[in-house]
Scaffold this motif. Structure first.
Motif, PDB file in Angstrom:
ATOM      1  N   ILE A 346       0.832  -1.198   0.000  1.00 22.97           N
ATOM      2  CA  ILE A 346       0.000   0.000   0.000  1.00 22.97           C
ATOM      3  C   ILE A 346       0.869   1.250   0.000  1.00 22.97           C
ATOM      4  O   ILE A 346       0.649   2.178  -0.763  1.00 22.97           O
ATOM      5  N   THR A 347       1.859   1.273   0.857  1.00 26.51           N
ATOM      6  CA  THR A 347       2.753   2.412   0.916  1.00 26.51           C
ATOM      7  C   THR A 347       4.031   2.006   1.637  1.00 26.51           C
ATOM      8  O   THR A 347       4.108   0.932   2.225  1.00 26.51           O
ATOM      9  N   GLY A 348       5.003   2.862   1.587  1.00 26.57           N
ATOM     10  CA  GLY A 348       6.258   2.575   2.266  1.00 26.57           C
ATOM     11  C   GLY A 348       7.331   3.542   1.816  1.00 26.57           C
ATOM     12  O   GLY A 348       7.140   4.324   0.873  1.00 26.57           O
ATOM     13  N   THR A 349       8.453   3.500   2.468  1.00 30.51           N
ATOM     14  CA  THR A 349       9.553   4.375   2.096  1.00 30.51           C
ATOM     15  C   THR A 349      10.847   3.786   2.625  1.00 30.51           C
ATOM     16  O   THR A 349      10.854   2.731   3.263  1.00 30.51           O
ATOM     17  N   ASN A 350      11.953   4.460   2.333  1.00 30.63           N
ATOM     18  CA  ASN A 350      13.238   4.029   2.872  1.00 30.63           C
ATOM     19  C   ASN A 350      14.178   5.224   2.959  1.00 30.63           C
ATOM     20  O   ASN A 350      13.857   6.321   2.485  1.00 30.63           O
ATOM     21  N   THR A 351      15.317   5.006   3.599  1.00 36.76           N
ATOM     22  CA  THR A 351      16.246   6.113   3.817  1.00 36.76           C
ATOM     23  C   THR A 351      16.822   6.651   2.506  1.00 36.76           C
ATOM     24  O   THR A 351      17.188   7.822   2.428  1.00 36.76           O
ATOM     25  N   MET A 352      16.894   5.815   1.465  1.00 36.65           N
ATOM     26  CA  MET A 352      17.394   6.304   0.176  1.00 36.65           C
ATOM     27  C   MET A 352      16.376   7.241  -0.462  1.00 36.65           C
ATOM     28  O   MET A 352      16.733   8.318  -0.948  1.00 36.65           O
ATOM     29  N   TYR A 353      15.094   6.831  -0.470  1.00 32.73           N
ATOM     30  CA  TYR A 353      14.056   7.705  -1.017  1.00 32.73           C
ATOM     31  C   TYR A 353      14.018   9.042  -0.284  1.00 32.73           C
ATOM     32  O   TYR A 353      13.831  10.105  -0.895  1.00 32.73           O
ATOM     33  N   GLU A 354      14.158   8.984   1.039  1.00 30.88           N
ATOM     34  CA  GLU A 354      14.023  10.191   1.857  1.00 30.88           C
ATOM     35  C   GLU A 354      15.329  10.977   1.956  1.00 30.88           C
ATOM     36  O   GLU A 354      15.398  11.983   2.658  1.00 30.88           O
TER      37      GLU A 354
END
Length: 435
Positions: A346-354
Protein backbone atom coordinates in the motif's frame (compact mmCIF):
# COMPACT_ATOMS: atom_id res chain seq x y z
CA UNK A 1 -15.70 -15.43 -11.29
CA UNK A 2 -13.95 -18.46 -9.80
CA UNK A 3 -13.77 -21.56 -12.03
CA UNK A 4 -15.66 -24.67 -10.99
CA UNK A 5 -13.64 -27.59 -9.65
CA UNK A 6 -15.27 -29.70 -12.37
CA UNK A 7 -14.45 -27.22 -15.16
CA UNK A 8 -12.81 -28.83 -18.20
CA UNK A 9 -9.10 -28.43 -18.87
CA UNK A 10 -8.45 -26.05 -21.79
CA UNK A 11 -4.64 -25.94 -21.70
CA UNK A 12 -2.46 -28.94 -20.81
CA UNK A 13 1.33 -28.65 -20.87
CA UNK A 14 3.34 -31.84 -20.20
CA UNK A 15 7.15 -31.97 -19.98
CA UNK A 16 7.44 -29.11 -22.45
CA UNK A 17 10.96 -28.25 -23.58
CA UNK A 18 12.43 -25.72 -25.98
CA UNK A 19 16.05 -25.85 -27.09
CA UNK A 20 17.76 -23.17 -29.17
CA UNK A 21 21.04 -23.63 -30.98
CA UNK A 22 23.35 -20.67 -30.44
CA UNK A 23 26.12 -19.69 -32.86
CA UNK A 24 29.01 -17.32 -32.30
CA UNK A 25 28.68 -15.91 -35.83
CA UNK A 26 26.21 -16.30 -38.73
CA UNK A 27 28.66 -18.21 -40.91
CA UNK A 28 28.84 -21.01 -38.30
CA UNK A 29 25.16 -21.70 -38.85
CA UNK A 30 25.68 -22.06 -42.61
CA UNK A 31 28.77 -24.26 -42.24
CA UNK A 32 27.02 -26.57 -39.77
CA UNK A 33 23.82 -26.81 -41.83
CA UNK A 34 25.83 -27.84 -44.90
CA UNK A 35 27.74 -30.46 -42.92
CA UNK A 36 31.09 -28.85 -43.69
CA UNK A 37 32.50 -29.10 -40.16
CA UNK A 38 33.79 -32.06 -38.17
CA UNK A 39 32.62 -30.70 -34.84
CA UNK A 40 29.46 -28.74 -33.98
CA UNK A 41 29.72 -24.99 -34.37
CA UNK A 42 26.78 -24.42 -32.02
CA UNK A 43 25.83 -24.92 -28.38
CA UNK A 44 22.48 -25.69 -26.86
CA UNK A 45 20.43 -23.26 -24.80
CA UNK A 46 17.45 -24.72 -22.94
CA UNK A 47 14.82 -22.01 -22.79
CA UNK A 48 12.35 -24.50 -21.24
CA UNK A 49 13.05 -27.82 -19.59
CA UNK A 50 10.29 -30.28 -18.69
CA UNK A 51 7.62 -27.72 -17.75
CA UNK A 52 4.18 -29.10 -16.88
CA UNK A 53 0.94 -27.43 -15.79
CA UNK A 54 -2.75 -27.34 -16.67
CA UNK A 55 -5.33 -24.57 -16.92
CA UNK A 56 -9.06 -25.09 -16.38
CA UNK A 57 -11.76 -23.16 -18.19
CA UNK A 58 -12.38 -19.84 -16.45
CA UNK A 59 -9.09 -19.76 -14.56
CA UNK A 60 -6.79 -16.75 -14.52
CA UNK A 61 -3.22 -18.05 -14.32
CA UNK A 62 -0.17 -15.84 -13.82
CA UNK A 63 3.36 -16.78 -14.86
CA UNK A 64 6.23 -14.96 -13.13
CA UNK A 65 9.98 -15.41 -13.03
CA UNK A 66 13.30 -13.71 -13.57
CA UNK A 67 14.37 -12.43 -16.99
CA UNK A 68 15.28 -15.37 -19.23
CA UNK A 69 13.16 -17.82 -17.24
CA UNK A 70 11.09 -18.85 -20.28
CA UNK A 71 7.84 -16.97 -19.57
CA UNK A 72 7.40 -15.48 -23.04
CA UNK A 73 8.72 -18.65 -24.70
CA UNK A 74 6.01 -20.80 -23.18
CA UNK A 75 3.30 -18.36 -24.27
CA UNK A 76 4.63 -18.33 -27.83
CA UNK A 77 4.57 -22.14 -27.93
CA UNK A 78 0.99 -22.23 -26.65
CA UNK A 79 -0.09 -19.71 -29.29
CA UNK A 80 1.78 -21.50 -32.08
CA UNK A 81 4.33 -18.74 -32.72
CA UNK A 82 7.16 -21.11 -31.73
CA UNK A 83 7.49 -24.87 -32.18
CA UNK A 84 8.27 -26.98 -29.12
CA UNK A 85 11.36 -29.18 -29.04
CA UNK A 86 9.84 -31.87 -26.86
CA UNK A 87 6.80 -32.61 -24.70
CA UNK A 88 3.05 -32.47 -25.18
CA UNK A 89 0.68 -29.53 -25.59
CA UNK A 90 -3.13 -29.53 -25.65
CA UNK A 91 -5.22 -26.41 -26.25
CA UNK A 92 -9.02 -26.37 -26.50
CA UNK A 93 -10.44 -22.98 -27.41
CA UNK A 94 -9.95 -19.96 -29.65
CA UNK A 95 -6.95 -17.94 -28.50
CA UNK A 96 -6.33 -14.22 -28.66
CA UNK A 97 -2.73 -13.36 -27.81
CA UNK A 98 -1.32 -10.04 -26.65
CA UNK A 99 2.33 -10.85 -27.19
CA UNK A 100 4.23 -8.51 -29.49
CA UNK A 101 1.54 -5.98 -30.26
CA UNK A 102 1.19 -5.26 -33.95
CA UNK A 103 3.67 -7.95 -35.00
CA UNK A 104 1.32 -9.03 -37.80
CA UNK A 105 0.59 -5.55 -39.13
CA UNK A 106 1.51 -4.50 -42.67
CA UNK A 107 2.95 -1.01 -42.39
CA UNK A 108 1.68 -0.03 -45.85
CA UNK A 109 -1.94 -0.97 -45.07
CA UNK A 110 -4.40 1.35 -43.39
CA UNK A 111 -5.60 0.70 -39.88
CA UNK A 112 -8.88 -0.80 -41.11
CA UNK A 113 -7.10 -3.00 -43.66
CA UNK A 114 -4.88 -4.30 -40.87
CA UNK A 115 -7.94 -5.07 -38.75
CA UNK A 116 -9.22 -7.34 -41.55
CA UNK A 117 -5.75 -8.79 -42.12
CA UNK A 118 -5.33 -9.72 -38.45
CA UNK A 119 -8.89 -10.94 -38.11
CA UNK A 120 -8.45 -13.24 -41.09
CA UNK A 121 -5.20 -14.60 -39.59
CA UNK A 122 -7.16 -15.38 -36.41
CA UNK A 123 -9.69 -17.39 -38.38
CA UNK A 124 -12.58 -14.93 -38.74
CA UNK A 125 -14.67 -14.49 -41.86
CA UNK A 126 -15.17 -11.03 -43.40
CA UNK A 127 -18.72 -10.99 -42.04
CA UNK A 128 -17.48 -11.70 -38.50
CA UNK A 129 -14.91 -8.93 -38.73
CA UNK A 130 -17.56 -6.55 -40.14
CA UNK A 131 -19.63 -7.17 -37.00
CA UNK A 132 -16.68 -6.35 -34.74
CA UNK A 133 -15.13 -3.46 -36.67
CA UNK A 134 -17.10 -0.65 -34.99
CA UNK A 135 -16.23 -1.92 -31.50
CA UNK A 136 -12.55 -2.27 -32.40
CA UNK A 137 -12.28 1.26 -33.79
CA UNK A 138 -14.23 2.71 -30.88
CA UNK A 139 -11.91 0.97 -28.40
CA UNK A 140 -8.75 2.09 -30.25
CA UNK A 141 -10.06 5.67 -30.50
CA UNK A 142 -7.68 6.74 -33.29
CA UNK A 143 -10.27 8.73 -35.26
CA UNK A 144 -9.67 9.38 -38.95
CA UNK A 145 -6.25 7.73 -38.74
CA UNK A 146 -8.08 4.41 -39.15
CA UNK A 147 -8.07 5.19 -42.88
CA UNK A 148 -4.37 6.09 -43.00
CA UNK A 149 -1.38 3.73 -43.44
CA UNK A 150 -0.14 2.54 -40.04
CA UNK A 151 3.38 3.68 -40.98
CA UNK A 152 2.09 7.22 -40.31
CA UNK A 153 0.93 6.34 -36.77
CA UNK A 154 2.59 7.42 -33.58
CA UNK A 155 3.79 4.56 -31.38
CA UNK A 156 0.85 5.17 -29.05
CA UNK A 157 -1.73 4.94 -31.84
CA UNK A 158 -0.06 1.80 -33.18
CA UNK A 159 -0.30 -0.12 -29.90
CA UNK A 160 -3.84 1.13 -29.26
CA UNK A 161 -5.04 -0.35 -32.53
CA UNK A 162 -3.11 -3.58 -32.03
CA UNK A 163 -4.51 -3.99 -28.52
CA UNK A 164 -8.04 -3.19 -29.69
CA UNK A 165 -7.87 -5.84 -32.42
CA UNK A 166 -6.55 -8.53 -30.07
CA UNK A 167 -8.92 -7.93 -27.20
CA UNK A 168 -12.19 -7.32 -29.09
CA UNK A 169 -12.52 -10.59 -31.01
CA UNK A 170 -14.31 -12.42 -28.16
CA UNK A 171 -11.71 -15.16 -27.56
CA UNK A 172 -12.23 -18.16 -25.33
CA UNK A 173 -8.63 -17.96 -24.08
CA UNK A 174 -6.79 -14.66 -23.62
CA UNK A 175 -2.99 -14.77 -23.43
CA UNK A 176 -1.24 -11.61 -22.27
CA UNK A 177 2.49 -10.89 -22.16
CA UNK A 178 3.32 -7.54 -20.51
CA UNK A 179 0.78 -5.76 -22.67
CA UNK A 180 -1.92 -4.37 -20.38
CA UNK A 181 -0.41 -0.93 -19.77
CA UNK A 182 -0.22 0.67 -23.20
CA UNK A 183 -1.10 4.18 -24.29
CA UNK A 184 -2.09 7.01 -21.95
CA UNK A 185 -3.73 6.63 -18.54
CA UNK A 186 -7.26 6.78 -19.99
CA UNK A 187 -6.55 4.00 -22.48
CA UNK A 188 -4.92 1.94 -19.71
CA UNK A 189 -8.14 2.24 -17.71
CA UNK A 190 -10.06 0.84 -20.68
CA UNK A 191 -7.58 -2.04 -20.99
CA UNK A 192 -7.86 -3.02 -17.33
CA UNK A 193 -11.65 -2.68 -17.42
CA UNK A 194 -11.77 -5.03 -20.42
CA UNK A 195 -9.53 -7.45 -18.57
CA UNK A 196 -11.91 -7.43 -15.60
CA UNK A 197 -14.84 -8.01 -17.98
CA UNK A 198 -13.09 -11.11 -19.29
CA UNK A 199 -12.75 -12.46 -15.76
CA UNK A 200 -16.41 -11.76 -14.97
CA UNK A 201 -17.45 -13.56 -18.17
CA UNK A 202 -15.51 -16.66 -17.11
CA UNK A 203 -12.90 -16.40 -19.86
CA UNK A 204 -9.64 -18.29 -19.44
CA UNK A 205 -6.64 -15.99 -18.99
CA UNK A 206 -2.92 -16.76 -19.07
CA UNK A 207 -1.00 -13.72 -17.89
CA UNK A 208 2.75 -12.92 -17.82
CA UNK A 209 3.86 -9.72 -16.10
CA UNK A 210 6.53 -8.13 -13.92
CA UNK A 211 3.76 -6.04 -12.37
CA UNK A 212 3.24 -8.06 -9.19
CA UNK A 213 0.26 -5.96 -8.11
CA UNK A 214 -1.61 -6.95 -11.29
CA UNK A 215 -0.59 -10.60 -10.81
CA UNK A 216 -1.94 -10.54 -7.26
CA UNK A 217 -5.13 -8.73 -8.28
CA UNK A 218 -6.16 -10.71 -11.35
CA UNK A 219 -4.77 -14.24 -10.96
CA UNK A 220 -6.32 -17.26 -9.23
CA UNK A 221 -3.08 -19.23 -9.36
CA UNK A 222 0.54 -18.38 -10.18
CA UNK A 223 3.37 -20.42 -11.74
CA UNK A 224 6.96 -19.52 -10.83
CA UNK A 225 9.65 -20.19 -13.44
CA UNK A 226 13.42 -19.86 -13.22
CA UNK A 227 15.91 -20.58 -16.01
CA UNK A 228 13.36 -22.59 -17.96
CA UNK A 229 12.30 -24.77 -15.02
CA UNK A 230 9.04 -24.60 -13.09
CA UNK A 231 9.94 -24.06 -9.43
CA UNK A 232 6.45 -24.04 -7.92
CA UNK A 233 2.84 -23.07 -8.37
CA UNK A 234 0.25 -21.91 -5.87
CA UNK A 235 -1.68 -18.90 -4.62
CA UNK A 236 -0.46 -15.48 -5.78
CA UNK A 237 0.75 -14.24 -2.39
CA UNK A 238 2.98 -17.27 -1.73
CA UNK A 239 4.43 -17.31 -5.24
CA UNK A 240 5.13 -13.56 -5.22
CA UNK A 241 6.97 -13.90 -1.91
CA UNK A 242 9.06 -16.75 -3.36
CA UNK A 243 9.77 -14.65 -6.45
CA UNK A 244 11.02 -11.75 -4.32
CA UNK A 245 13.46 -14.10 -2.57
CA UNK A 246 14.53 -15.54 -5.91
CA UNK A 247 15.28 -12.03 -7.22
CA UNK A 248 17.84 -11.44 -4.46
CA UNK A 249 19.30 -14.97 -4.42
CA UNK A 250 17.66 -15.96 -1.13
CA UNK A 251 15.56 -18.88 -2.41
CA UNK A 252 17.00 -22.39 -2.30
CA UNK A 253 15.82 -23.56 -5.72
CA UNK A 254 16.82 -27.17 -5.02
CA UNK A 255 14.65 -27.64 -1.94
CA UNK A 256 12.42 -24.57 -2.26
CA UNK A 257 13.03 -23.85 1.40
CA UNK A 258 13.82 -20.38 2.62
CA UNK A 259 17.23 -19.55 4.00
CA UNK A 260 15.63 -19.05 7.41
CA UNK A 261 12.34 -20.87 8.00
CA UNK A 262 11.50 -18.89 11.11
CA UNK A 263 12.52 -15.44 12.16
CA UNK A 264 14.79 -15.06 15.13
CA UNK A 265 12.04 -12.79 16.43
CA UNK A 266 9.59 -15.73 16.57
CA UNK A 267 11.91 -18.61 17.46
CA UNK A 268 12.79 -17.26 20.87
CA UNK A 269 10.97 -15.47 23.64
CA UNK A 270 11.17 -11.70 23.67
CA UNK A 271 13.70 -10.56 26.27
CA UNK A 272 12.26 -8.51 29.12
CA UNK A 273 12.55 -4.85 28.28
CA UNK A 274 12.58 -5.36 24.52
CA UNK A 275 10.13 -3.42 22.40
CA UNK A 276 8.73 -6.49 20.68
CA UNK A 277 7.48 -8.03 23.90
CA UNK A 278 4.51 -5.65 23.54
CA UNK A 279 3.47 -7.17 20.19
CA UNK A 280 2.38 -10.47 18.64
CA UNK A 281 4.83 -11.39 15.90
CA UNK A 282 3.23 -13.01 12.84
CA UNK A 283 3.85 -16.80 12.86
CA UNK A 284 4.16 -16.63 9.07
CA UNK A 285 6.67 -13.78 8.97
CA UNK A 286 8.91 -14.07 5.90
CA UNK A 287 12.51 -13.77 7.07
CA UNK A 288 15.56 -13.79 4.79
CA UNK A 289 18.80 -12.04 3.98
CA UNK A 290 22.57 -12.46 4.10
CA UNK A 291 22.66 -11.27 7.73
CA UNK A 292 25.51 -8.76 7.46
CA UNK A 293 22.95 -6.71 9.37
CA UNK A 294 20.06 -8.06 11.42
CA UNK A 295 16.80 -6.55 12.64
CA UNK A 296 16.76 -7.54 16.31
CA UNK A 297 13.86 -5.49 17.67
CA UNK A 298 10.93 -3.37 16.50
CA UNK A 299 8.04 -1.27 17.81
CA UNK A 300 4.93 0.58 16.66
CA UNK A 301 4.32 3.81 18.59
CA UNK A 302 0.89 5.48 18.64
CA UNK A 303 0.04 9.19 18.90
CA UNK A 304 0.21 8.99 22.69
CA UNK A 305 3.80 7.77 22.62
CA UNK A 306 2.98 4.22 23.74
CA UNK A 307 3.47 0.77 22.22
CA UNK A 308 0.31 -0.18 20.31
CA UNK A 309 -0.95 -2.18 17.34
CA UNK A 310 -4.15 -0.09 17.34
CA UNK A 311 -3.68 3.21 15.50
CA UNK A 312 -6.10 6.09 15.14
CA UNK A 313 -6.75 7.38 11.66
CA UNK A 314 -5.61 10.96 11.18
CA UNK A 315 -3.12 10.80 14.06
CA UNK A 316 0.70 10.58 14.00
CA UNK A 317 2.46 7.27 14.60
CA UNK A 318 5.98 5.82 14.33
CA UNK A 319 7.60 2.51 13.43
CA UNK A 320 10.97 1.79 15.04
CA UNK A 321 13.59 -0.86 14.21
CA UNK A 322 16.80 -1.78 15.97
CA UNK A 323 19.46 -3.12 13.59
CA UNK A 324 22.64 -4.90 14.71
CA UNK A 325 25.58 -5.03 12.30
CA UNK A 326 27.44 -8.34 12.11
CA UNK A 327 29.82 -6.89 9.51
CA UNK A 328 30.87 -3.39 8.60
CA UNK A 329 28.37 -2.01 6.07
CA UNK A 330 28.57 1.25 4.13
CA UNK A 331 25.40 3.27 3.48
CA UNK A 332 22.77 0.68 4.48
CA UNK A 333 19.19 1.38 3.37
CA UNK A 334 16.52 1.03 6.06
CA UNK A 335 13.03 0.25 4.72
CA UNK A 336 9.45 0.25 5.97
CA UNK A 337 6.36 -1.00 4.09
CA UNK A 338 2.66 -1.40 4.81
CA UNK A 339 0.65 -4.11 3.03
CA UNK A 340 -3.01 -5.07 3.08
CA UNK A 341 -4.00 -8.63 4.08
CA UNK A 342 -3.99 -9.70 0.41
CA UNK A 343 -0.27 -8.90 0.20
CA UNK A 344 -0.51 -5.73 -1.89
CA UNK A 345 2.03 -3.04 -1.04
CA UNK A 346 0.00 0.00 0.00
CA UNK A 347 2.75 2.41 0.92
CA UNK A 348 6.26 2.57 2.27
CA UNK A 349 9.55 4.37 2.10
CA UNK A 350 13.24 4.03 2.87
CA UNK A 351 16.25 6.11 3.82
CA UNK A 352 17.39 6.30 0.18
CA UNK A 353 14.06 7.70 -1.02
CA UNK A 354 14.02 10.19 1.86
CA UNK A 355 17.69 11.16 1.23
CA UNK A 356 18.75 10.27 4.75
CA UNK A 357 22.49 9.63 5.05
CA UNK A 358 23.28 6.44 7.00
CA UNK A 359 27.08 6.41 6.65
CA UNK A 360 29.34 3.55 7.66
CA UNK A 361 27.98 1.12 10.25
CA UNK A 362 30.81 -0.75 11.96
CA UNK A 363 30.71 -4.41 12.95
CA UNK A 364 29.14 -4.74 16.41
CA UNK A 365 27.30 -1.41 16.23
CA UNK A 366 23.54 -0.99 16.50
CA UNK A 367 21.39 1.63 14.82
CA UNK A 368 17.83 2.63 15.69
CA UNK A 369 15.77 3.92 12.79
CA UNK A 370 12.41 5.63 13.35
CA UNK A 371 9.83 6.18 10.60
CA UNK A 372 7.37 8.90 11.68
CA UNK A 373 4.26 9.91 9.72
CA UNK A 374 0.53 10.56 9.89
CA UNK A 375 -1.89 7.61 9.62
CA UNK A 376 -4.04 8.50 6.62
CA UNK A 377 -4.97 4.95 5.59
CA UNK A 378 -8.60 3.89 5.70
CA UNK A 379 -9.81 1.93 8.71
CA UNK A 380 -8.89 -1.77 8.58
CA UNK A 381 -6.13 -4.30 9.16
CA UNK A 382 -2.62 -3.99 7.72
CA UNK A 383 0.77 -5.73 7.89
CA UNK A 384 4.06 -3.95 8.55
CA UNK A 385 7.32 -5.09 6.94
CA UNK A 386 10.87 -3.95 7.74
CA UNK A 387 14.15 -4.32 5.91
CA UNK A 388 17.80 -3.42 5.72
CA UNK A 389 19.37 -3.54 2.26
CA UNK A 390 22.18 -1.87 0.36
CA UNK A 391 24.67 -2.14 -2.49
CA UNK A 392 27.92 -4.04 -2.85
CA UNK A 393 29.42 -2.21 -5.80
CA UNK A 394 26.57 -2.16 -8.32
CA UNK A 395 24.95 -5.30 -6.89
CA UNK A 396 21.84 -4.92 -4.74
CA UNK A 397 22.10 -6.87 -1.48
CA UNK A 398 19.44 -7.84 1.05
CA UNK A 399 21.03 -7.88 4.50
CA UNK A 400 17.79 -8.70 6.32
CA UNK A 401 14.10 -8.50 5.54
CA UNK A 402 11.09 -9.24 7.71
CA UNK A 403 7.96 -9.30 5.53
CA UNK A 404 4.53 -9.26 7.22
CA UNK A 405 6.17 -8.92 10.62
CA UNK A 406 3.31 -7.54 12.68
CA UNK A 407 -0.36 -6.64 12.15
CA UNK A 408 -1.84 -3.27 13.02
CA UNK A 409 -5.45 -2.11 13.03
CA UNK A 410 -6.44 1.39 11.95
CA UNK A 411 -9.49 2.71 13.78
CA UNK A 412 -11.57 5.17 11.81
CA UNK A 413 -14.93 6.91 12.15
CA UNK A 414 -14.83 8.03 8.50
CA UNK A 415 -13.61 6.08 5.48
CA UNK A 416 -13.37 7.41 1.94
CA UNK A 417 -12.73 5.76 -1.45
CA UNK A 418 -9.56 3.73 -1.98
CA UNK A 419 -6.61 3.13 0.35
CA UNK A 420 -5.88 6.69 1.44
CA UNK A 421 -7.90 9.58 2.81
CA UNK A 422 -6.82 12.77 1.06
CA UNK A 423 -8.39 14.83 3.88
CA UNK A 424 -10.45 16.74 1.36
CA UNK A 425 -12.18 19.97 2.37
CA UNK A 426 -15.49 20.48 0.58
CA UNK A 427 -17.36 23.73 0.05
CA UNK A 428 -20.78 24.03 -1.56
CA UNK A 429 -21.95 27.41 -2.81
CA UNK A 430 -25.24 28.54 -4.16
CA UNK A 431 -27.65 31.44 -3.92
CA UNK A 432 -31.36 31.69 -3.27
CA UNK A 433 -33.84 30.69 -5.94
CA UNK A 434 -34.72 33.65 -8.11
CA UNK A 435 -38.45 34.32 -8.59
Amino acid sequence: MQPSSTAPTVIEVKNLSKIYRLYDKPSDRLVESLGLCRRPRSREHRALSGVSFSVKKGESIGIIGTNGSGKSTILKIITGVLAKTDGELYVDGRISALLELGAGFNMEYTGIENVYLNGTMMGFSKEEIDARLEGILEFADIGDFANQPVKTYSSGMFVRLAFAVAINIDPEILIVDEALSVGDVFFQMKCFHKFEEFKEQGKTILFVSHDLSSIEKYCDRVILLNRGVKLAEGNPKDMINMYKKLMVGQLDTDTLETVSEKSALTSQAAPAGSWREHFTVNDSVIDYGERQAEIVDFAVIDNGGGFSDMLQKGQPFSVKARIRFNETVKDPIFTFTIKNPKGTDITGTNTMYERVETGVCEKGQERIVTFSQNMDLQGGDYLISLGCTGYRGDAFVVYHRLYDLVAVTVISDKNTVGFFDMNTRITVEGGKNEN
